[in-house]
Design an enzyme around this catalytic site. Structure first.
Site, PDB file in Angstrom:
ATOM      1  N   GLU A 114       0.836  -1.193   0.000  1.00 32.03           N
ATOM      2  CA  GLU A 114       0.000   0.000   0.000  1.00 32.03           C
ATOM      3  C   GLU A 114       0.872   1.246   0.000  1.00 32.03           C
ATOM      4  O   GLU A 114       1.944   1.260   0.611  1.00 32.03           O
ATOM      5  CB  GLU A 114      -0.908   0.004   1.235  1.00 32.03           C
ATOM      6  CG  GLU A 114      -1.862  -1.168   1.262  1.00 32.03           C
ATOM      7  CD  GLU A 114      -2.556  -1.346   2.607  1.00 32.03           C
ATOM      8  OE1 GLU A 114      -3.580  -2.046   2.629  1.00 32.03           O
ATOM      9  OE2 GLU A 114      -2.080  -0.801   3.610  1.00 32.03           O
ATOM     10  N   ASP A 171      -4.813  -8.253   6.137  1.00 34.57           N
ATOM     11  CA  ASP A 171      -5.824  -9.174   5.617  1.00 34.57           C
ATOM     12  C   ASP A 171      -5.318 -10.601   5.501  1.00 34.57           C
ATOM     13  O   ASP A 171      -6.098 -11.549   5.646  1.00 34.57           O
ATOM     14  CB  ASP A 171      -6.315  -8.711   4.247  1.00 34.57           C
ATOM     15  CG  ASP A 171      -7.155  -7.453   4.329  1.00 34.57           C
ATOM     16  OD1 ASP A 171      -7.808  -7.246   5.372  1.00 34.57           O
ATOM     17  OD2 ASP A 171      -7.155  -6.660   3.373  1.00 34.57           O
TER      18      ASP A 171
END
Length: 394
Positions: A147, A163
């Site tokens: 990210e 996640d």
């Protein structure tokens, strides 16, 4: 303070901290695009595919970037979701490197081995892979993502396991003075070490591991998804939460959420089943009902953390304390002495095991792992170059 930046992905949130609430703009020191050098040290022979997806910060439009950093807006989606345009970029072969350019995005760099990812579009935007769903078309693909946000204040780039834990990689940035920061590398043997440790942890933790029919280990789901899918018992954190509630019925929990504002403190006591917080004047500011495992692992629901000045900072501190199991050993939070982390028999064993296998101990193993600066994040206000290094699956 942590700020969550929306990626424009349905059901997704970028987990890069403190991105839009920082101080003065770096202005012209930050170019419109920055080179990202991708090095494939995976040792895998399959074709590598790379994707740069996110929100263009200048307009708020969702889309993808090509290898040169050019922006392409997503077309309209549908119901049911329609296939997204092929946004893949051919990545370097094993042992090689390639450089692409990343624009001013709040986004993700996905990479996959052997197969392109299947992205779909709804009327609300891009649907990201959801491999906790047995019917997700990407479930049997080995992939992962990083990210980042690039804006006037510089580049933030992280590795994340919020996640899932999957194909390993590290991130880095070359700073304006020529020095390089990096994070995210596993210890030697850390990839297999993580899976072996998780499989050996009783209580359902082994059920988080997903393996392909050919024997390839694909990933371990986060414990939030484990609880949501029934892989982990719903009461996996109940004993610890109950002990916390008992302790703070007679003891005060002091939360000092801002490292740069040590005078800002909140005081918590359990009364009527609610952990109520007051400020230094004794005025009530917010309260929390006893959280379940999903609230703890997801840092949401009963531990919701709005982007405000009071409840959010308290909640993220509680979230870190529950996941690291430090709330019983220290009534002053956050506890940043890592020796006390994950020592209770009831803890986030997924996060514990990830941090134990990281070369520098840093990771984003749950949403607010940046409390106490335990996150795997690099930042520079005037970046020369960024790095994504794909490591061996061993």
């Amino acid at each position: 303070m942590r700020t969550r930046i929306a990626l424009g992905l349905v059901g997704a949130v970028a987990l890069v901290g403190a991105l839009l609430t920082l101080g003065p703009s770096a202005g012209a020191a930050v170019p419109d695009t920055v080179p990202l050098k991708i090095t494939n040290n995976s040792g895998r022979a399959e074709q590598l595919y790379v994707y740069n997806l996110g929100t263009l910060l200048s307009t708020g439009r969702q889309g993808w970037a090509d290898a040169a950093g050019g922006f392409h807006a997503w077309p309209a989606g549908g119901t049911p979701p329609t296939p997204a345009p092929d946004a893949s970029i051919a990545g370097p072969a094993a042992g090689g490197s390639a450089t692409i350019r990343i624009p001013r995005f709040s986004g993700r760099i996905y990479f996959s081995y052997g197969h392109k990812l299947d992205f779909r579009l709804t009327t609300g935007g891009l649907v990201q892979p959801a491999v906790q769903n047995p019917g997700d078309p990407n479930r049997n693909i080995l992939f992962n993502w990083s990210e980042y946000t690039l804006n006037d204040s510089g580049l933030w780039l992280n590795s994340t396991q919020v996640d899932m834990f999957s194909a390993p990689y590290a991130v880095g940035v070359q700073r304006a003075d020529g020095s390089t920061l990096s994070t995210g590398h596993l210890k030697a043997g850390g990839y297999n070490g993580f899976f072996n440790a998780l499989r050996g942890q009783p209580g359902g933790w082994a059920n988080l591991v997903q393996t392909r029919s050919d024997g390839t280990v694909l990933r371990a789901l986060s414990p939030l998804y484990g609880v949501e899918t029934g892989a982990l018992p719903a009461n996996v954190m109940a004993d610890y939460v109950n002990r916390v509630w008992q302790k703070y019925a007679t003891t005060t929990l002091t939360v000092t959420p801002f490292a740069d504002r040590p005078g800002t403190k909140y005081y918590g006591r359990v009364s009527g089943g609610v952990l109520n917080f007051t400020d230094s004047s004794g005025a009530f500011v917010t309260g929390f009902r006893k959280p379940d495992a999903a609230s703890v692992f997801g840092c949401h629901r009963l531990l919701d953390a709005p982007n405000d000045a009071v409840r959010g900072p308290i909640s993220r501190t509680l979230c870190a304390g529950f996941n690291r199991s430090t709330l019983l050993v220290n009534p002053n939070q956050p506890d940043t002495t890592t020796a006390a982390f994950y020592q209770d028999v009831v803890t986030n064993h997924y996060a514990r095991t990830i941090h134990a296998q990281m070369a520098d101990g840093k990771a984003y193993a749950f949403a607010f792992d940046d409390v106490g600066q335990q996150e795997s994040l690099v930042h520079d206000g005037s970046p020369r170059q960024a790095y994504l290094t794909l490591d061996p699956l061993s």
